[in-house]
Design a protein around this motif. Structure first.
Motif, PDB file in Angstrom:
ATOM      1  N   TYR A 134       8.251  26.330  34.439  1.00  0.00           N
ATOM      2  CA  TYR A 134       7.252  26.466  35.503  1.00  0.00           C
ATOM      3  C   TYR A 134       5.833  26.511  34.943  1.00  0.00           C
ATOM      4  N   THR A 136       3.505  23.728  35.314  1.00  0.00           N
ATOM      5  CA  THR A 136       2.552  22.882  36.029  1.00  0.00           C
ATOM      6  C   THR A 136       2.836  22.867  37.529  1.00  0.00           C
ATOM      7  N   VAL A 137       1.863  22.372  38.286  1.00  0.00           N
ATOM      8  CA  VAL A 137       2.045  22.207  39.728  1.00  0.00           C
ATOM      9  C   VAL A 137       3.210  21.260  40.008  1.00  0.00           C
ATOM     10  N   GLU A 138       3.345  20.223  39.216  1.00  0.00           N
ATOM     11  CA  GLU A 138       4.434  19.271  39.413  1.00  0.00           C
ATOM     12  C   GLU A 138       5.798  19.935  39.240  1.00  0.00           C
ATOM     13  N   GLN A 139       5.920  20.826  38.283  1.00  0.00           N
ATOM     14  CA  GLN A 139       7.180  21.534  38.070  1.00  0.00           C
ATOM     15  C   GLN A 139       7.460  22.539  39.183  1.00  0.00           C
ATOM     16  N   ASN A 141       6.194  22.360  42.440  1.00  0.00           N
ATOM     17  CA  ASN A 141       6.183  21.784  43.788  1.00  0.00           C
ATOM     18  C   ASN A 141       7.468  21.005  44.062  1.00  0.00           C
ATOM     19  N   LYS A 142       8.577  21.731  44.086  1.00  0.00           N
ATOM     20  CA  LYS A 142       9.889  21.141  44.344  1.00  0.00           C
ATOM     21  C   LYS A 142      10.672  22.035  45.297  1.00  0.00           C
ATOM     22  N   HIS A 162      -0.990  23.821  47.727  1.00  0.00           N
ATOM     23  CA  HIS A 162      -0.673  23.146  46.471  1.00  0.00           C
ATOM     24  C   HIS A 162       0.821  22.919  46.238  1.00  0.00           C
ATOM     25  N   LEU A 163       1.661  23.732  46.871  1.00  0.00           N
ATOM     26  CA  LEU A 163       3.105  23.652  46.619  1.00  0.00           C
ATOM     27  C   LEU A 163       3.892  23.534  47.927  1.00  0.00           C
ATOM     28  N   LYS A 165       6.119  21.567  48.940  1.00  0.00           N
ATOM     29  CA  LYS A 165       7.538  21.208  48.843  1.00  0.00           C
ATOM     30  C   LYS A 165       8.411  22.384  48.409  1.00  0.00           C
TER      31      LYS A 165
END
Length: 259
Positions: A134, A136-139, A141-142, A162-163, A165
């Protein structure tokens, strides 16, 4: 002749106007009533926490007591929630709001802020075994990431913006940390200062990149709008608290980085 008398009359009225403004300031009212109404949530360690015995503790509780002492008055604690805080301030229930408050433009629309206390920022607080997962935002935002936040504050707002998802659950700000330990949730997005404090209390939790936040932030005390005399006093008190080392001493009692 009228053109000369009009400005003279206006100038003569300025001292009276200034006196009226001074007496209508929170500064005068606090001194007259002998108490300082401090709005605080009581759920945000290390800044403000309401203990089982009904007493408050924390960085900003100690600072509120210092501010009250500088005025020769007593602090009166006014319980609020994060969601109700701006409206409580706007309604005149607070002389000041303290307790780890983040500066936002939305809050600025309803209140003023004293000078900035410290820089802060949003970071993940996770189980130490999951730090690499965990970053980054990409990691984060799931849909598989179970986020947990208190309702109505800037942490929840960050998740929505920002998150979107992520799978979000709302909780009180006291039991969240044990829920992370117990694997009932995966990540709490919070301010680096809170994450650093809570990882001291919960050794299985780790603050992720506290010096590189996902979002820049600042903390400051919230004040009623349009009262420059009161703001100037609070700003000067805060300046002297930092200059003498009082503020740093209080903070050092509560915050430390895990080694």
């Amino acid at each position: 002749m009228k053109k000369i008398l009009y400005p003279l009359a206006f100038l003569a009225a300025i001292p009276a106007l200034a006196q009226a403004d001074a007496t209508s300031s929170r500064l005068e009212r606090v001194l007259q009533k002998g108490s300082l109404n401090v709005c605080t949530t009581g759920d945000y360690k290390p800044y403000t926490f309401l203990k089982e015995d009904g007493q408050y503790e924390g960085i900003d509780i100690a600072m509120a007591e210092s501010l009250a002492a500088s005025l020769g008055v007593k602090p009166t604690w006014v319980p609020v929630t994060w969601k109700s805080l701006p409206d409580e301030m706007n309604a005149g229930h607070c002389d000041i709001a303290m307790g780890g408050i983040s500066v936002t433009l939305k809050r600025q629309q309803k209140a003023w802020f004293a000078n900035v206390l410290d820089q802060d920022g949003k970071i993940p607080l996770v189980r130490c075994e999951d730090v690499r997962k965990y970053q980054t935002v990409e990691q984060l935002n799931k849909s598989s990431v179970r986020l947990i936040e208190p309702a109505g504050g800037t942490n929840e707002a960050f998740v929505h913006s920002h998150l979107p998802k992520g799978t979000l659950t709302l909780s009180d700000n006291v039991t969240i940390f044990q829920k992370l330990v117990d694997k009932k949730a995966d990540v709490m997005i919070t301010d680096a200062s809170e994450a650093l404090y809570q990882q001291k209390r919960y050794p299985k939790l780790c603050a992720v990149n506290p010096k590189k936040p996902l979002q820049y932030g600042e903390k400051a005390y919230m004040l009623p709008r349009d009262d420059i005399s009161w703001k100037m006093y609070v700003d000067q008190w805060l300046h002297l608290s930092k200059a003498t080392g009082e503020y740093q001493q209080i903070v050092s009692q509560w915050l430390a980085v895990k080694k």
